[in-house]
Structure formats: structure tokens, C-alpha cells
Design an enzyme around this catalytic site. Structure first.
Site, PDB file in Angstrom:
ATOM      1  N   GLN A 125       1.157  -1.484   0.181  1.00  0.00           N
ATOM      2  CA  GLN A 125       0.024  -0.216   0.083  1.00  0.00           C
ATOM      3  C   GLN A 125       0.872   1.208   0.010  1.00  0.00           C
ATOM      4  OE1 GLN A 125      -2.369  -0.543   3.670  1.00  0.00           O
ATOM      5  NE2 GLN A 125      -0.444  -1.773   4.410  1.00  0.00           N
ATOM      6  N   HIS A 143     -10.011   4.327  19.060  1.00  0.00           N
ATOM      7  CA  HIS A 143      -9.399   3.395  19.524  1.00  0.00           C
ATOM      8  C   HIS A 143     -10.098   2.738  20.786  1.00  0.00           C
ATOM      9  CE1 HIS A 143      -6.092   4.712  17.210  1.00  0.00           C
ATOM     10  NE2 HIS A 143      -6.554   2.987  16.953  1.00  0.00           N
ATOM     11  N   GLU A 174      -0.234   2.000  13.931  1.00  0.00           N
ATOM     12  CA  GLU A 174       0.129   2.353  14.612  1.00  0.00           C
ATOM     13  C   GLU A 174       0.699   2.503  16.659  1.00  0.00           C
ATOM     14  OE1 GLU A 174      -3.967   4.308  12.622  1.00  0.00           O
ATOM     15  OE2 GLU A 174      -2.717   1.985  12.946  1.00  0.00           O
ATOM     16  N   ASP A 226       0.177  -7.187  12.001  1.00  0.00           N
ATOM     17  CA  ASP A 226       0.086  -6.794  10.667  1.00  0.00           C
ATOM     18  C   ASP A 226       0.920  -7.308   9.320  1.00  0.00           C
ATOM     19  OD1 ASP A 226       0.793  -4.268   9.028  1.00  0.00           O
ATOM     20  OD2 ASP A 226      -0.823  -3.304  10.708  1.00  0.00           O
ATOM     21  N   ASP A 284       0.750 -12.273   7.395  1.00  0.00           N
ATOM     22  CA  ASP A 284      -0.293 -12.374   6.650  1.00  0.00           C
ATOM     23  C   ASP A 284      -1.666 -12.691   8.381  1.00  0.00           C
ATOM     24  OD1 ASP A 284      -3.456 -12.996   5.560  1.00  0.00           O
ATOM     25  OD2 ASP A 284      -2.389 -12.708   3.393  1.00  0.00           O
ATOM     26  N   ALA A 285      -2.833 -11.744   8.109  1.00  0.00           N
ATOM     27  CA  ALA A 285      -3.565 -12.369   9.038  1.00  0.00           C
ATOM     28  C   ALA A 285      -4.296 -13.550   8.854  1.00  0.00           C
ATOM     29  CB  ALA A 285      -4.663 -11.737   9.280  1.00  0.00           C
ATOM     30  N   ASP A 329      -8.696  -4.197  13.568  1.00  0.00           N
ATOM     31  CA  ASP A 329      -8.179  -3.197  13.117  1.00  0.00           C
ATOM     32  C   ASP A 329      -7.327  -2.735  12.148  1.00  0.00           C
ATOM     33  OD1 ASP A 329      -7.502  -0.524  13.293  1.00  0.00           O
ATOM     34  OD2 ASP A 329      -6.015  -0.854  14.897  1.00  0.00           O
ATOM     35  N   PRO A 380      -4.818  -4.337   1.337  1.00  0.00           N
ATOM     36  CA  PRO A 380      -4.416  -5.852   1.991  1.00  0.00           C
ATOM     37  C   PRO A 380      -5.442  -6.754   2.274  1.00  0.00           C
ATOM     38  CG  PRO A 380      -3.563  -5.045   3.350  1.00  0.00           C
ATOM     39  CD  PRO A 380      -3.967  -3.464   2.077  1.00  0.00           C
TER      40      PRO A 380
END
Length: 310
Positions: free
Chosen positions: A34, A65, A93, A113, A145-146, A163, A172
């Protein structure tokens, strides 16, 4: 007052956009996954932009959050569980992890992530958001990758928090809003566990993605509670969905919620600015037009019918 020389423009529909004035670019990268910008804005502090879409700014990220994290932790507690293991999908973040660590019983947080370049840039340029949370000994950061991570982990998680960036086809995250993925999430939760997903905008001309995500979740989880917040950074109201196998109290008692928060939050990590018992009660009261739209929705997002922005 100086006029900004740089503007970040974000479309909400093909006919509508919002702009924010930028005073300085702190980091720019075209990663493998990205386009990333970390900037200083004129009014909202520092911010993260991925693929042209605002992810958060330091001025109002607490709204997002806290709304992402605490409904799930409270749900597990009210269902008789003890939130010990928390999985965060996305969250570069570090602010989601920051909030999770406030809960006294949490023993392990894994943040997964896909984009390590973004995570490292946020570590360097957004300390106001992560506040050192990613260095806590309870925290493990996994660059993966999740989908792959979930395939290899066991059903040990008390809370899973999604998130993720918006499900843009070229980005992604689009596969992570499908029925197949939500089924995998459910299989990795403890019986009294909870899952929260950022579920798209809920403005009256752009809520279709939200209703489809919520409808898809309802085909997987026995209890789904939609809710929404208004965060100026996103230019409009943003939806979430809390999911569980145990019943979700849609009209929580504010006094009881405040008591739980008082007992469970570590005072050494600051106080909440947004969520309390009264706020949670209000969040769960979904407006009539949105309830009707969710009830009438028929589209299920799958790997064959992927989400997209129309």
C-alpha cells in the site's frame, strides 16, 4: 493564519470528498502492499494515511480506539470470562495495543500486521499514539498475513480485534471481511470470547458496506451488536460490530459498566476519555433506519463475492 500548501483529499462517494491541510510530510513509502503517508496536519495533529484514506490522527484517535477495544473486553467480562489473551489484527499505529494493555487481566497481546514498513514508520513517527505499548513484555508483534496467522494459531483467544484498513480491492485487507474469514475468527475464540471489527461508514448514503458486513457476521456469530461513532478524521460516522457466541446486553446498565471499568482498568495507564457506561449504552442504540437496512440486507461477503466500495 498560514494557508496549507498541501492538501490530502479523500472521497467518501464519487461525488463527495473531504480535505485536510498538511503542514509537513514525516514519512512517505510505497510499500509492497500500500501507499503510506505519515503527516502533520494543521488542526488534527499527526496522522496516518494508507492508500489515500485516513486511518487516524492524534487529535481524535481515542474515539476510534476506545470504541474498538472496550466493548469486547466488557463483553467477555460480563459473559463470565477473564480477558487474558488478545489478538489484534492490523493496528500498525500501536494505539489499539495501548488501550488493551490498560485492562488488568491481560497477559498476552499479539499484534499481526501484514506491512512491517508501516509498523516501523509508526513506531518512529507516532509515539503519541503507541506510547511505547509495542515494547511492553506482554506484547508480540508479528509481521504476517492475518489469514496465515489464524490458520496456525489455536482457539486460545479471549478477544480478537480487527483494526484493519478499509476493504479496498487493491489493498491488503479485502479478504478479511468475508464469511470464510469470520468463520476462522470464530473457531479461534474461547467460548465466552468476543470479536470486534471496524465495519465501514454508516452515513445515510454510504452504509451499504456496513450492512453487508453486519449481515455476513450474522451468518457466523449467534450474537452481533452493531454500533457507530462520529470521528471528524473520517468525515462522517463509522460503524463497528461486536460479535460473540454468548448473548450481548444491548442495554447495558451504565452504573454496572462504570463499576467494571473502575475495577479492571490500570490507573497507572491513564483514564478513558470516551467510553463509560453512559456512552456504551448510547452506542448500542442503533437508529431505526440503520436497523431496517441491516434487517433487509441479503448480500453475504465471501471470497467469491468480495467487498468493494461502490
Amino acid at each position: 493564519m498560514d494557508t496549507p500548501r498541501i492538501w490530502v483529499q479523500e472521497y467518501s462517494t464519487p461525488w463527495d470528498y473531504s480535505v485536510r491541510g498538511i503542514t509537513r510530510i514525516l514519512a512517505y513509502r510505497q510499500t509492497l502492499f500500500q501507499q503510506m503517508l505519515i503527516v502533520e496536519t494543521g488542526a488534527y495533529g499527526k496522522g496516518l494515511v494508507l492508500d489515500g484514506r485516513w486511518q487516524s490522527t492524534t487529535a481524535d484517535e481515542f474515539l476510534y480506539h476506545e470504541a474498538l477495544v472496550y466493548p469486547a473486553l466488557l463483553q467477555v467480562h460480563q459473559a463470565g470470562g477473564i480477558p487474558k489473551r488478545v489478538l489484534v489484527l492490523g493496528g500498525a499505529e500501536g494505539a489499539t495495543v495501548r488501550e488493551v494493555l490498560r485492562w488488568r487481566s491481560v497477559e498476552q497481546v499479539v499484534m499481526v500486521d501484514i506491512d512491517g514498513e508501516v509498523v516501523e514508520a509508526c513506531r518512529e513517527h507516532l509515539p503519541e499514539m503507541h506510547q511505547g505499548a509495542l515494547e511492553d513484555p506482554r506484547v508480540q508483534v508479528v509481521i504476517a498475513d492475518a489469514l496465515d496467522f489464524l490458520h496456525h494459531t489455536g482457539p486460545i483467544w479471549d478477544v480478537i480485534l480487527s483494526d484493519l484498513s478499509d476493504p479496498i480491492e487493491s489493498g491488503p485487507a479485502y479478504r478479511l471481511f468475508t464469511q470464510e474469514f469470520f468463520r476462522q475468527i470464530r473457531s479461534k475464540l474461547q467460548p465466552d470470547g468476543a470479536f470486534v471489527v471496524q465495519a465501514g461508514p454508516v452515513g445515510p448514503v454510504e452504509f451499504q458496506q456496513h450492512t453487508r458486513i453486519v449481515h455476513t457476521l450474522k451468518t457466523v456469530f449467534s450474537a452481533v451488536q452493531p454500533y457507530a461513532i462520529y470521528t471528524p478524521t473520517y468525515g462522517g460516522p463509522l460503524g463497528f460490530a461486536l460479535c460473540a457466541s454468548q448473548p450481548i446486553p444491548s442495554r447495558p446498565d451504565p452504573g454496572s459498566i462504570d463499576q467494571i471499568l473502575g475495577q479492571q482498568l490500570d490507573p497507572g495507564r491513564g483514564t478513558l476519555r470516551f467510553i463509560d457506561g453512559t456512552t456504551l449504552l448510547g452506542l448500542y442504540q442503533v437508529p431505526a433506519h440503520l436497523r431496517r437496512a441491516i434487517a433487509e440486507e441479503t448480500t453475504v461477503y465471501t471470497l467469491d463475492t468480495l467487498p468493494h466500495i461502490e
